[in-house]
Motif scaffolding. Structure first.
Motif, PDB file in Angstrom:
ATOM      1  N   THR A 124       0.849  -1.196   0.000  1.00 19.15           N
ATOM      2  CA  THR A 124       0.000   0.000   0.000  1.00 19.15           C
ATOM      3  C   THR A 124       0.880   1.238   0.000  1.00 19.15           C
ATOM      4  N   LEU A 125       0.316   2.297  -0.499  1.00 17.48           N
ATOM      5  CA  LEU A 125       1.014   3.578  -0.484  1.00 17.48           C
ATOM      6  C   LEU A 125       0.689   4.304   0.804  1.00 17.48           C
ATOM      7  N   GLY A 126       1.575   5.146   1.237  1.00 16.17           N
ATOM      8  CA  GLY A 126       1.299   5.929   2.430  1.00 16.17           C
ATOM      9  C   GLY A 126       2.165   5.513   3.593  1.00 16.17           C
ATOM     10  N   ARG A 127       1.754   5.970   4.771  1.00 15.06           N
ATOM     11  CA  ARG A 127       2.519   5.760   5.979  1.00 15.06           C
ATOM     12  C   ARG A 127       2.363   4.340   6.489  1.00 15.06           C
ATOM     13  N   GLN A 128       3.436   3.766   6.952  1.00 15.11           N
ATOM     14  CA  GLN A 128       3.400   2.438   7.554  1.00 15.11           C
ATOM     15  C   GLN A 128       3.020   2.590   9.024  1.00 15.11           C
ATOM     16  N   ARG A 129       1.931   1.968   9.425  1.00  9.20           N
ATOM     17  CA  ARG A 129       1.474   2.056  10.807  1.00  9.20           C
ATOM     18  C   ARG A 129       1.534   0.685  11.441  1.00  9.20           C
ATOM     19  N   GLY A 130       1.887   0.661  12.687  1.00 11.90           N
ATOM     20  CA  GLY A 130       1.938  -0.578  13.435  1.00 11.90           C
ATOM     21  C   GLY A 130       0.600  -0.882  14.084  1.00 11.90           C
ATOM     22  N   PHE A 131       0.538  -1.994  14.807  1.00 11.75           N
ATOM     23  CA  PHE A 131      -0.696  -2.434  15.445  1.00 11.75           C
ATOM     24  C   PHE A 131      -1.178  -1.426  16.480  1.00 11.75           C
ATOM     25  N   PHE A 132      -0.273  -0.962  17.356  1.00  6.81           N
ATOM     26  CA  PHE A 132      -0.680  -0.045  18.416  1.00  6.81           C
ATOM     27  C   PHE A 132      -1.025   1.334  17.874  1.00  6.81           C
ATOM     28  N   GLU A 133      -0.384   1.754  16.794  1.00  7.78           N
ATOM     29  CA  GLU A 133      -0.748   3.026  16.171  1.00  7.78           C
ATOM     30  C   GLU A 133      -2.151   2.947  15.580  1.00  7.78           C
ATOM     31  N   ASP A 134      -2.503   1.827  15.007  1.00  8.48           N
ATOM     32  CA  ASP A 134      -3.864   1.660  14.500  1.00  8.48           C
ATOM     33  C   ASP A 134      -4.875   1.608  15.640  1.00  8.48           C
ATOM     34  N   LEU A 135      -4.492   0.987  16.741  1.00  5.82           N
ATOM     35  CA  LEU A 135      -5.410   0.814  17.859  1.00  5.82           C
ATOM     36  C   LEU A 135      -5.631   2.115  18.626  1.00  5.82           C
ATOM     37  N   PHE A 136      -4.555   2.834  18.908  1.00  8.29           N
ATOM     38  CA  PHE A 136      -4.659   4.037  19.737  1.00  8.29           C
ATOM     39  C   PHE A 136      -4.443   5.323  18.958  1.00  8.29           C
ATOM     40  N   GLY A 137      -4.365   5.284  17.655  1.00 10.88           N
ATOM     41  CA  GLY A 137      -4.018   6.455  16.855  1.00 10.88           C
ATOM     42  C   GLY A 137      -5.051   7.564  16.854  1.00 10.88           C
ATOM     43  N   ASN A 138      -6.330   7.267  17.101  1.00  8.70           N
ATOM     44  CA  ASN A 138      -7.375   8.297  17.042  1.00  8.70           C
ATOM     45  C   ASN A 138      -7.675   8.932  18.386  1.00  8.70           C
ATOM     46  N   ILE A 139      -6.985   8.533  19.436  1.00  8.95           N
ATOM     47  CA  ILE A 139      -7.242   9.117  20.761  1.00  8.95           C
ATOM     48  C   ILE A 139      -6.783  10.560  20.750  1.00  8.95           C
TER      49      ILE A 139
END
Length: 151
Positions: A124-139
């Motif tokens: 995929t194009l764009g930023r590489q996000r990890g599991f915890f960034e996906d889980l807590f990224g919108n806080i």
């Protein structure tokens, strides 16, 4: 007595384990008799006689309905592994516009293709996000400055 019971139970467990690894043979597709297939002659037989000899085809040609394919495949599967092709037969019967046999082609296992995907990730194009960034990224992003408010 106790060691004898342990040995018998270990032998039974080993037999059950080895028995679970036996191969499973499977046949898929048409059952084509080689003698009947060899008796089909171009210019003499037609669609009706071929259907009486071999039955309805496995499938017809996508671009030419006058191409009849009879596909037969024997596989072997051991335990939970993927099945392996042991033998394959593809019989192609080509008919002319009048419905008479024009040609017969037979091929085997040489056209079986093994496909291995490159990896289990979809690029995929764009930023590489990890599991915890996906889980807590919108806080903390709700009501943040610069974003439309929920009012």
């Amino acid at each position: 007595m106790n060691t004898r019971l342990v040995r018998i139970s270990l032998a039974l467990c080993a037999a059950a384990t080895v028995g679970g690894c036996t191969g499973v043979l499977a046949h898929k597709g048409a059952v084509v008799d080689p003698q009947l297939a060899a008796s089909i002659q171009p210019g003499i037989d037609n669609k009706t006689s071929v259907e009486k000899l071999l039955g309805r085809p496995t499938f017809t040609g996508q671009f030419n309905a006058n191409d009849w394919y009879y596909l037969s495949r024997d596989t072997k599967q051991i335990a939970f592994r993927n099945p392996r092709v042991r033998e394959q037969t593809v019989l192609l019967v080509k008919f002319d516009q009048a419905g008479n046999v024009a040609a017969i082609q037979k091929s085997g296992k040489e056209y079986v293709a093994g496909l291995d995907p490159s990896s289990r990730k979809t690029p995929t194009l764009g930023r590489q996000r990890g599991f915890f960034e996906d889980l807590f990224g919108n806080i903390g992003t709700v009501g943040a400055p610069g974003l439309p408010s929920g009012q």
